[in-house]
Design a protein around this motif. Structure first.
Motif, PDB file in Angstrom:
ATOM      1  N   ASP A  27     -16.856  10.757 -22.531  1.00  0.00           N
ATOM      2  CA  ASP A  27     -16.684  11.313 -21.165  1.00  0.00           C
ATOM      3  C   ASP A  27     -17.761  12.480 -20.978  1.00  0.00           C
ATOM      4  O   ASP A  27     -18.439  12.852 -21.703  1.00  0.00           O
ATOM      5  CB  ASP A  27     -15.362  12.002 -21.087  1.00  0.00           C
ATOM      6  CG  ASP A  27     -14.243  11.218 -20.815  1.00  0.00           C
ATOM      7  OD1 ASP A  27     -14.515  10.163 -20.345  1.00  0.00           O
ATOM      8  OD2 ASP A  27     -13.023  11.674 -21.106  1.00  0.00           O
ATOM      9  N   VAL A  28     -17.853  12.559 -19.427  1.00  0.00           N
ATOM     10  CA  VAL A  28     -19.004  13.707 -19.100  1.00  0.00           C
ATOM     11  C   VAL A  28     -18.785  15.083 -19.890  1.00  0.00           C
ATOM     12  O   VAL A  28     -19.824  15.676 -20.388  1.00  0.00           O
ATOM     13  CB  VAL A  28     -19.127  14.222 -17.636  1.00  0.00           C
ATOM     14  CG1 VAL A  28     -20.175  13.064 -17.162  1.00  0.00           C
ATOM     15  CG2 VAL A  28     -17.792  13.788 -16.887  1.00  0.00           C
ATOM     16  N   THR A  29     -17.636  15.698 -19.853  1.00  0.00           N
ATOM     17  CA  THR A  29     -17.416  16.838 -20.493  1.00  0.00           C
ATOM     18  C   THR A  29     -17.677  16.750 -22.204  1.00  0.00           C
ATOM     19  O   THR A  29     -18.301  17.600 -22.686  1.00  0.00           O
ATOM     20  CB  THR A  29     -15.807  17.397 -20.366  1.00  0.00           C
ATOM     21  OG1 THR A  29     -15.141  16.320 -20.554  1.00  0.00           O
ATOM     22  CG2 THR A  29     -15.654  18.111 -19.254  1.00  0.00           C
ATOM     23  N   GLN A  73     -19.497  14.621 -23.358  1.00  0.00           N
ATOM     24  CA  GLN A  73     -21.075  14.329 -23.663  1.00  0.00           C
ATOM     25  C   GLN A  73     -21.732  15.429 -23.634  1.00  0.00           C
ATOM     26  O   GLN A  73     -22.654  15.924 -24.501  1.00  0.00           O
ATOM     27  CB  GLN A  73     -21.606  13.467 -22.423  1.00  0.00           C
ATOM     28  CG  GLN A  73     -22.957  13.509 -22.244  1.00  0.00           C
ATOM     29  CD  GLN A  73     -23.321  12.713 -20.895  1.00  0.00           C
ATOM     30  OE1 GLN A  73     -23.030  11.435 -21.011  1.00  0.00           O
ATOM     31  NE2 GLN A  73     -23.952  12.830 -20.043  1.00  0.00           N
ATOM     32  N   ALA A  74     -21.655  16.614 -22.757  1.00  0.00           N
ATOM     33  CA  ALA A  74     -22.249  17.933 -22.681  1.00  0.00           C
ATOM     34  C   ALA A  74     -22.115  18.574 -24.064  1.00  0.00           C
ATOM     35  O   ALA A  74     -22.998  19.022 -24.533  1.00  0.00           O
ATOM     36  CB  ALA A  74     -21.579  18.657 -21.496  1.00  0.00           C
ATOM     37  N   GLU A  78     -10.969  12.740 -17.257  1.00  0.00           N
ATOM     38  CA  GLU A  78     -11.551  12.299 -18.242  1.00  0.00           C
ATOM     39  C   GLU A  78     -10.689  11.044 -19.171  1.00  0.00           C
ATOM     40  O   GLU A  78      -9.726  10.816 -18.480  1.00  0.00           O
ATOM     41  CB  GLU A  78     -11.576  13.325 -19.606  1.00  0.00           C
ATOM     42  CG  GLU A  78     -10.166  14.117 -19.759  1.00  0.00           C
ATOM     43  CD  GLU A  78     -10.363  15.402 -20.402  1.00  0.00           C
ATOM     44  OE1 GLU A  78     -11.314  16.009 -20.710  1.00  0.00           O
ATOM     45  OE2 GLU A  78      -9.147  15.893 -20.519  1.00  0.00           O
ATOM     46  N   SER A  79     -11.086  10.507 -20.224  1.00  0.00           N
ATOM     47  CA  SER A  79     -10.513   9.343 -20.769  1.00  0.00           C
ATOM     48  C   SER A  79      -9.149   9.877 -21.301  1.00  0.00           C
ATOM     49  O   SER A  79      -8.775  10.916 -21.825  1.00  0.00           O
ATOM     50  CB  SER A  79     -11.124   8.813 -21.811  1.00  0.00           C
ATOM     51  OG  SER A  79     -11.633   9.609 -22.579  1.00  0.00           O
ATOM     52  N   ARG A  81     -27.312  21.335  -5.614  1.00  0.00           N
ATOM     53  CA  ARG A  81     -26.370  22.249  -6.692  1.00  0.00           C
ATOM     54  C   ARG A  81     -25.702  23.342  -5.838  1.00  0.00           C
ATOM     55  O   ARG A  81     -26.216  23.867  -4.984  1.00  0.00           O
ATOM     56  CB  ARG A  81     -27.549  23.000  -7.758  1.00  0.00           C
ATOM     57  CG  ARG A  81     -27.630  22.247  -8.742  1.00  0.00           C
ATOM     58  CD  ARG A  81     -26.646  22.618  -9.698  1.00  0.00           C
ATOM     59  NE  ARG A  81     -25.728  21.515 -10.090  1.00  0.00           N
ATOM     60  CZ  ARG A  81     -24.918  21.707 -11.045  1.00  0.00           C
ATOM     61  NH1 ARG A  81     -24.826  22.741 -11.617  1.00  0.00           N
ATOM     62  NH2 ARG A  81     -23.916  20.861 -11.286  1.00  0.00           N
ATOM     63  N   ALA A 123     -15.381  22.962 -14.125  1.00  0.00           N
ATOM     64  CA  ALA A 123     -15.672  22.366 -15.453  1.00  0.00           C
ATOM     65  C   ALA A 123     -16.503  21.114 -15.451  1.00  0.00           C
ATOM     66  O   ALA A 123     -17.355  20.718 -16.167  1.00  0.00           O
ATOM     67  CB  ALA A 123     -14.785  22.533 -16.730  1.00  0.00           C
ATOM     68  N   LEU A 124     -15.965  19.960 -14.846  1.00  0.00           N
ATOM     69  CA  LEU A 124     -16.171  18.881 -14.848  1.00  0.00           C
ATOM     70  C   LEU A 124     -17.590  18.602 -13.858  1.00  0.00           C
ATOM     71  O   LEU A 124     -18.464  17.955 -14.420  1.00  0.00           O
ATOM     72  CB  LEU A 124     -14.965  17.925 -13.963  1.00  0.00           C
ATOM     73  CG  LEU A 124     -14.982  16.295 -14.457  1.00  0.00           C
ATOM     74  CD1 LEU A 124     -14.697  16.355 -15.646  1.00  0.00           C
ATOM     75  CD2 LEU A 124     -13.597  15.929 -13.359  1.00  0.00           C
ATOM     76  N   LEU A 125     -17.476  19.302 -13.007  1.00  0.00           N
ATOM     77  CA  LEU A 125     -18.736  19.248 -11.963  1.00  0.00           C
ATOM     78  C   LEU A 125     -20.035  20.032 -13.001  1.00  0.00           C
ATOM     79  O   LEU A 125     -21.128  19.390 -12.760  1.00  0.00           O
ATOM     80  CB  LEU A 125     -18.663  20.120 -10.794  1.00  0.00           C
ATOM     81  CG  LEU A 125     -17.802  19.862  -9.656  1.00  0.00           C
ATOM     82  CD1 LEU A 125     -17.461  20.585  -8.701  1.00  0.00           C
ATOM     83  CD2 LEU A 125     -18.615  18.180  -9.250  1.00  0.00           C
ATOM     84  N   SER A 126     -19.706  20.950 -13.625  1.00  0.00           N
ATOM     85  CA  SER A 126     -20.810  21.565 -14.471  1.00  0.00           C
ATOM     86  C   SER A 126     -21.345  20.705 -15.560  1.00  0.00           C
ATOM     87  O   SER A 126     -22.408  20.701 -16.026  1.00  0.00           O
ATOM     88  CB  SER A 126     -20.287  23.006 -14.898  1.00  0.00           C
ATOM     89  OG  SER A 126     -19.715  22.630 -16.198  1.00  0.00           O
ATOM     90  N   ALA A 127     -20.724  19.852 -16.096  1.00  0.00           N
ATOM     91  CA  ALA A 127     -20.812  19.043 -17.078  1.00  0.00           C
ATOM     92  C   ALA A 127     -21.674  17.615 -16.630  1.00  0.00           C
ATOM     93  O   ALA A 127     -22.439  17.180 -17.236  1.00  0.00           O
ATOM     94  CB  ALA A 127     -19.753  18.437 -17.855  1.00  0.00           C
ATOM     95  N   VAL A 128     -21.602  17.286 -15.311  1.00  0.00           N
ATOM     96  CA  VAL A 128     -22.222  16.410 -14.901  1.00  0.00           C
ATOM     97  C   VAL A 128     -23.815  16.563 -14.962  1.00  0.00           C
ATOM     98  O   VAL A 128     -24.540  17.575 -14.511  1.00  0.00           O
ATOM     99  CB  VAL A 128     -22.321  16.288 -13.256  1.00  0.00           C
ATOM    100  CG1 VAL A 128     -23.057  14.822 -12.636  1.00  0.00           C
ATOM    101  CG2 VAL A 128     -20.647  15.819 -13.095  1.00  0.00           C
ATOM    102  N   HIS A 145     -15.381   8.402 -14.287  1.00  0.00           N
ATOM    103  CA  HIS A 145     -15.484   9.566 -15.010  1.00  0.00           C
ATOM    104  C   HIS A 145     -16.846  10.314 -14.540  1.00  0.00           C
ATOM    105  O   HIS A 145     -16.975  11.622 -15.024  1.00  0.00           O
ATOM    106  CB  HIS A 145     -15.303   9.689 -16.497  1.00  0.00           C
ATOM    107  CG  HIS A 145     -16.343   8.805 -17.162  1.00  0.00           C
ATOM    108  ND1 HIS A 145     -16.106   7.702 -17.835  1.00  0.00           N
ATOM    109  CD2 HIS A 145     -17.491   9.270 -17.677  1.00  0.00           C
ATOM    110  CE1 HIS A 145     -17.155   7.647 -18.612  1.00  0.00           C
ATOM    111  NE2 HIS A 145     -18.208   8.180 -18.269  1.00  0.00           N
TER     112      HIS A 145
END
Lengths: 346, 309
Positions: free
Chosen positions: A189-191, A193-194, B45-46, A346, B251-256, B211
């Motif tokens: 997942d993106v979170t 991943q970071a 998320e998953s 942004r 949080a999700l947006l910041s992780a993209v 995701h």
């Protein structure tokens, strides 16, 4: 660059034999890795980015062979290595690899802790309780809470992100010089991943490693890389500092990659795509491998393979566009606008 | 937009697995409508339950409470055989992994026409062949591919086969469950373009499950963010990106990852900590904080969100 490369691959050629036919997966590919840097190799599937890096640690499939060139590491030419015994002095100790899918790269029947300990025992010759202590340390280091309990658990009891942390722990357990991460976050997942990218970064600083990322996610590249190498059809076609590749790319394939980013899309309009398919590597490729898919290809692109042209001291591109005799070609508008567009987002 | 036709209505949806002590509630109190012709995205998320919702709409997962309506008719729980067939025809699904979702031992011809065969939706063999051919052409494949096996195709082509299989049923509503996550960057754009183009020519409505927020922004009209089986925020795509309220959305947006080194190296990662919500006294509600922009929170939190406007 005055720095000495830690690993230097020159004109590497790798061939696979498939049903009696020869497939040249890597066609005279050269790459220098410098100490402590982060290099990202990008390209579509089948461009050879995995195969190329796997050859650094002797992990090619049985039907694959390095048939030319050299891979110099620490004064030794790795391309001359043939036996497992020789490779074991490098693999895991000096150069390690993190694979894409943490679901498949761990042994489901073995406890997590044992799998890390095994790497330490085999590669460092430390046995028993001391190795266990090091394995526990590694678990803490990669941010797994409650390592004592986690040590005795099996891979299925871990989430995807946690599993990838374990794989990283195994890879860095012996403090390698070079860590190769093959699409380490594609399955996550993106979170998460970071978080994984941050973990690799902090381990890199702590252990002074050189990290090579193999990825097709340009967002990840922008985040982690110092330098970028773009691969197409078994060759590096452009390489440079990350800013040079994102803001001043010259190879038409790099342009195509950058402009097909969904992030650059305008709602309601089709995204630019790369037409056609990569060349068949069973055949000998004449000229620039990307020419058949390039709408702006020059006549010479079909005739003769372009050499590398220097854009700056750190930036080279393998395209005739940069030849002084070539007609003036502008970088596509979408590339020149990339920066302002992203900032607006942004 | 109250005058727009609602194709799918979901009310207080709850989906649970198992029973008794082992009962696990995967999705709870989910409310949203999907308008005809739009692309509605579900992001999370998953394990957040996004796929479960998609599967519930296509009647793969049973619903334990609440209801799902399709064109005003309830399609969750026990329904008549005719309606069931109608739903099967009109609601189709595209799956994530084109390597795993196609029967490796069947030819493309059979894979694409399986729906037709199961429900006898063709007049004769010639009609079936013609339909398969039309579906393959529509997704940009050659009709002669029908006699090949899935392993002969690349990832992007396989995903096209998966799309053709959904299209042949003449659906109105398509659940696309991470249709591009398993594909290469260069092919992603092609598949997205295809989905967009099909939406235009056929007037399809999509529920897009993903995701990766960066892709979702480009294709969706509205986005719902789901966390642990609950929708925490819902808004128009651009609105959500410009004014996210819920800490999880932020949080999700910041992780993209943004494909721009200057921005990416400066960015700060926000981490979502669910324990910041104190719902013990003050119960949270689903509130329309701006027109068309919903967020989940209790009075105190909503007050804070309002100040951010």
């Amino acid at each position: 660059m005055a720095k000495e490369p830690i690993l230097s691959a020159k004109d590497v050629e790798i061939q696979f034999s498939l049903r009696g036919r020869k497939l040249t997966a890597i066609r005279k590919c050269s790459l220098d890795l410098y100490k402590g840097e982060t290099l990202a190799i990008v390209g579509e599937s089948g461009s050879g980015k995995s195969v190329f890096t796997k050859s650094f640690l002797g992990m090619l499939d049985a039907n694959g062979k390095i048939i030319g060139g050299s891979i110099m590491y620490d004064g030794i030419d790795l391309s001359k290595y043939t036996t497992e015994k020789e490779w074991m002095t490098i693999r895991g100790k000096k150069i390690s690899m993190v694979m894409q899918d943490p679901m498949t790269s761990l042994n489901p029947l073995k406890k997590i802790g044992k799998q890390i300990q095994e790497s330490i025992e085999i590669n460092q010759g430390i046995k028993g309780p001391q190795a266990k202590k090091m394995a526990l340390d590694m678990l803490t280091k990669v941010g797994i809470p409650d390592p004592e309990r986690r040590y005795n658990q099996y891979p299925h009891e871990f989430s995807g992100g946690m599993r990838q942390r374990v794989v990283i722990a195994i890879a860095v357990a012996c403090h390698p010089d070079i860590l190769i991460c093959d699409e380490p976050t594609t399955a996550l997942d993106v979170t998460i991943q970071a978080q994984i990218l941050n973990l690799v970064r902090s381990l890199q600083e702590e252990l002074k490693m050189t990290v090579v990322y193999i990825t097709h996610d340009l967002g990840v590249v922008a985040n982690v890389a110092d330098r970028v190498a773009v691969m197409y059809a078994g060759q590096i076609v452009e390489s440079g500092l990350v800013n040079e590749i994102f803001y001043d790319a010259w190879h038409p394939y790099t342009w195509a990659l950058l402009s097909s980013l969904p992030q650059l899309g305008v709602k309601g309009e089709p995204l630019p795509t790369i037409e056609g398919t990569p060349p068949n590597l069973f055949n000998t490729i004449k000229g620039d491998a990307f020419a058949p898919r390039n709408k702006q290809a020059l006549a010479i692109d079909f005739e003769e393979e372009p050499p590398f042209f220097k854009v700056s001291d750190t930036h080279i591109a393998k395209t005739w566009y940069l030849d002084p005799r070539a007609p003036k070609i502008e970088q596509p508008k979408s590339i020149r606008q990339l920066r302002s567009k992203m900032e607006g987002r942004r | 937009m109250p005058d727009r036709e609602k194709l799918i209505e979901i009310k207080d949806l709850q989906i649970s697995f198992g029973s008794g002590r082992k009962k696990f509630v995967a999705v709870d109190h989910v409310n949203f409508d999907i308008y005809k012709g739009e692309t509605f995205s579900l992001v999370g998320e998953s394990g957040s339950g996004k796929t479960t919702i998609g599967r519930a709409i296509t009647r793969i997962n049973p619903v334990s409470a609440g209801e799902i309506r399709f064109k005003g008719q309830v399609i969750s729980g026990k329904i008549s055989k005719e309606l069931d067939l109608e739903v099967i025809k009109k609601c189709q699904m595209i799956f994530q992994d084109p390597m795993a979702s196609l029967n490796e031992r069947a030819k493309v011809d059979y894979i694409v026409s399986e729906g037709l065969i199961n429900h006898h939706l063709y007049k004769d063999e010639a009609d079936r062949k013609a339909k398969v051919e039309a579906a393959l052409r529509e997704v940009g494949l050659l009709p002669e591919f029908a006699s090949r096996f899935p392993h002969e195709f690349s990832g992007g082509q396989r995903q096209r086969i998966g799309i053709a299989r959904a299209l042949i049923m003449q659906p109105e509503f398509v659940v696309a469950d991470e249709p591009i996550s398993a594909l290469d960057v260069s092919i992603r754009a092609q598949v997205l373009n295809l989905l967009n183009q099909l939406q235009k020519t056929r007037g399809l409505t999509y529920l897009f499950i993903a995701h990766d927020l960066s892709v979702v922004r480009f294709i969706s009209d509205r986005i719902a963010v789901i966390h642990k089986g609950r929708i925490v925020e819902l808004a128009e795509a651009e609105e959500l990106f410009l004014h996210p309220f819920h800490p999880y959305t932020k949080a999700l947006l910041s992780a993209v990852p943004i494909p721009d080194p200057e921005i990416e190296k400066k960015k700060k990662l926000l981490v979502y900590d669910p324990s910041i919500h104190d719902y013990s006294v003050n119960k949270p509600i689903w509130e329309e904080i701006l027109p068309g922009h919903f967020v989940y929170g209790n009075e105190k939190e909503l007050e804070g969100y309002r100040k951010e406007i």
